[in-house]
Design a protein around this motif. Sequence first.
Motif, PDB file in Angstrom:
ATOM      1  N   GLU A  35       0.972  -1.133   0.026  1.00  0.00           N
ATOM      2  CA  GLU A  35      -0.015   0.094  -0.157  1.00  0.00           C
ATOM      3  C   GLU A  35       0.749   1.326   0.057  1.00  0.00           C
ATOM      4  O   GLU A  35       0.557   2.270  -0.584  1.00  0.00           O
ATOM      5  N   SER A  85     -11.996  -8.207 -16.955  1.00  0.00           N
ATOM      6  CA  SER A  85     -11.727  -8.534 -15.407  1.00  0.00           C
ATOM      7  C   SER A  85     -10.347  -9.298 -15.037  1.00  0.00           C
ATOM      8  O   SER A  85     -10.222  -9.147 -13.866  1.00  0.00           O
ATOM      9  N   SER A 143      -5.729  -0.989  -3.572  1.00  0.00           N
ATOM     10  CA  SER A 143      -7.079  -0.811  -2.956  1.00  0.00           C
ATOM     11  C   SER A 143      -7.924  -1.261  -3.987  1.00  0.00           C
ATOM     12  O   SER A 143      -9.133  -1.651  -3.653  1.00  0.00           O
ATOM     13  N   LEU A 144      -7.983  -0.710  -5.257  1.00  0.00           N
ATOM     14  CA  LEU A 144      -8.738  -0.909  -6.353  1.00  0.00           C
ATOM     15  C   LEU A 144      -8.655  -2.449  -6.577  1.00  0.00           C
ATOM     16  O   LEU A 144      -9.881  -2.922  -6.728  1.00  0.00           O
ATOM     17  N   GLU A 145      -7.523  -2.849  -6.853  1.00  0.00           N
ATOM     18  CA  GLU A 145      -7.489  -4.341  -7.323  1.00  0.00           C
ATOM     19  C   GLU A 145      -7.898  -5.426  -6.444  1.00  0.00           C
ATOM     20  O   GLU A 145      -8.693  -6.134  -6.981  1.00  0.00           O
ATOM     21  N   ARG A 146      -7.908  -5.037  -5.203  1.00  0.00           N
ATOM     22  CA  ARG A 146      -8.372  -6.118  -4.254  1.00  0.00           C
ATOM     23  C   ARG A 146      -9.988  -6.053  -4.060  1.00  0.00           C
ATOM     24  O   ARG A 146     -10.669  -7.102  -3.451  1.00  0.00           O
ATOM     25  N   ARG A 147     -10.465  -4.910  -4.623  1.00  0.00           N
ATOM     26  CA  ARG A 147     -12.114  -4.889  -4.623  1.00  0.00           C
ATOM     27  C   ARG A 147     -12.700  -5.515  -5.895  1.00  0.00           C
ATOM     28  O   ARG A 147     -13.942  -5.400  -5.950  1.00  0.00           O
ATOM     29  N   ARG A 148     -11.983  -5.708  -6.940  1.00  0.00           N
ATOM     30  CA  ARG A 148     -12.522  -6.015  -8.147  1.00  0.00           C
ATOM     31  C   ARG A 148     -12.939  -7.459  -8.111  1.00  0.00           C
ATOM     32  O   ARG A 148     -12.472  -8.297  -7.617  1.00  0.00           O
ATOM     33  N   ARG A 149     -13.983  -7.745  -8.682  1.00  0.00           N
ATOM     34  CA  ARG A 149     -14.741  -8.902  -9.017  1.00  0.00           C
ATOM     35  C   ARG A 149     -13.998  -9.936 -10.449  1.00  0.00           C
ATOM     36  O   ARG A 149     -14.024  -9.315 -11.213  1.00  0.00           O
TER      37      ARG A 149
END
Length: 641
Positions: free
Chosen positions: A277, A565, A573-579
């Motif tokens: 991070e 996807s 932070s963005l990558e770990r929220r993606r489906r």
Amino acid sequence: MVGDGLRDAVDPTPRPARRARRARRPGSAAPSAALTPGEPAPDDVVLSVWDLRVAFGKEEAVKGVSWDLRRGEVLGIVGESGSGKSVTALAAMGLLPPSASVRGSVRLAGTEIIGAPVSTLMALRGRRVAMVFQDPLSAFTPVMRVGDQLAEAVRVHREVSRAEAGRRAVELLRMVGIPDPALRAGSYPHEFSGGMRQRAMIAMAMANDPEVIVADEPTTALDVTVQAQILDLLGEARRRTGAALVFVSHDLGVIAGLADRVVVMRDGLVVEQGSVEDVFARPKEDYTRDLLAAVPRLDQAPPPRELSGRPPVLEVSGLSRTFPLLKGTVFRREVGSLRAVDGADLLVRRGETLGLVGESGSGKSTTLFEIMSLARPAEGTIKVLGSDTAALTRKEATRLRGEVQIVFQDPMASLDPRMTAGHIIAEPLLTLGVPRREALARVPALLEQVGLPAAHAERYPHEFSGGQRQRVAIARALSVRPKLVVLDEPVSALDVTVQAGILALLARLRDELGLAYLFVSHDLAVTRRIADRVSVMYLGRTVETGDAAAVFETPLHPYTRALISAVPIPDPSLERRRRRILLAGDPPGATARPAGCRFRGRCPVYAELSADRRVPCETVDPEPSAHGGGHVVACHHPGVA
């Protein structure tokens, strides 16, 4: 554990001075973050690298690297080619060749790796530390069945019978998702696809529940959908074994989604390290900032360009190409056919970039070479600058070749090593009958146009870097002033910062010269950065086409959604929220042509449909349909998530 005598022999500098030197070294962690030999390791440190230095002859590849790996942690090591990241990983396994001069310390749970006898290393490898290599085909023994190799890895470290080891091999293949594991255990490595070989390599790494798994670029050679499967599998391997993971990669998007901490390397040195991070959000070093800025991202796109009303330079409709499958050595006979392209449709307008994307085996390269042959296609039509290639005479085809040029993926292989850059650039002009003096006179301006000094005309290909060689290849393509340039994976072999420079060059040349590009790539993030429109191919057929913004932001075909996807974004932070949509298995071979929709065997939408809604997918090959704004998709259930 290494004693004070060996520690002082490794580095004669007094111990207090060594600690101070390590603290002062740019990018190094604080002294408490990497242990010196002889110091007790904290209970949670399973692998400790201290002041590692590796030289091959007079060239030092690693210049004092230090880091610790804690239990259950994922440590990402990133850097461009030549940064020393893979050499560091191999040193951690004790796998460097005898020609390497190694100093410093690598300790695995208190056992020193550097200088350890072969018997010690053999006992550790596979049992306490395991490795997943970049190229599993070369890592496996080609003359042994995969199951036998897995069983051998088990028997080396466990006192079990041959039959019990064989059962464990089948169990491991089942754990990593190999279909029919009992049957596939009897296959040889070359009979596995690339994704299946990497799964089998991970199975071997899991065989003895190691404390550490070292993965060296394990997804580099894989399609993005298979990469997503392998990353998911590595996460499962960690959960099952409790192992810590060292993940070496040049792909910052992968590291953003996977790593807890990251080490950034350049020229054999650690320039920055810290939590993923902190490093991604607040990089302290200019090199790290430049590296992150150069990475193409799906969530960032250039402003749209107004291209409506421009005339087409390339029109492809219903293109198909079949190759016979032959058997026998003396008397060859046809035993089947391979349909490499089966319904490709493309349109490229003047000054436009069309990105052609899809997995390996989708038919992209075959489509490209059918276009470049300027001949009658087996099926369908190809029009180049308004001329139907089926009706061209030899003289007309020769003239048209000056209007269409190609830039290949590997410039070292496409540039004649016996010719200077100047003669390479002038060669297309000479082929078209331009006088030699005039052709050579154009070379300096062409070199400067692609950002190289005119004096480099006298250099040979091996005297250039990879990015410079690709610039020479682009200059060669521009020498005849083409209207259409076909780019076949032109930046896939380049480091990310060099890649960014080539993409900027291509965009500038397109705008200045009014060029049209057919940009063939498996990298959707790269395509997003340069393409105005995108065509997606699957198993030889165009399944979706539209403006880049429409295809990337509102994809209608489930295959396109899965591709998008699976592309990692370098933002933790963005990558770990993606489906992420994980497709089942690898793409089918080009000999497979199922009835109905050819994607349905991997389609997540089809898997959720009721029986009556599945009927069209099972019986009818979907035809392309328009959905406004030039967005076309071949799917029975477009837009269904």
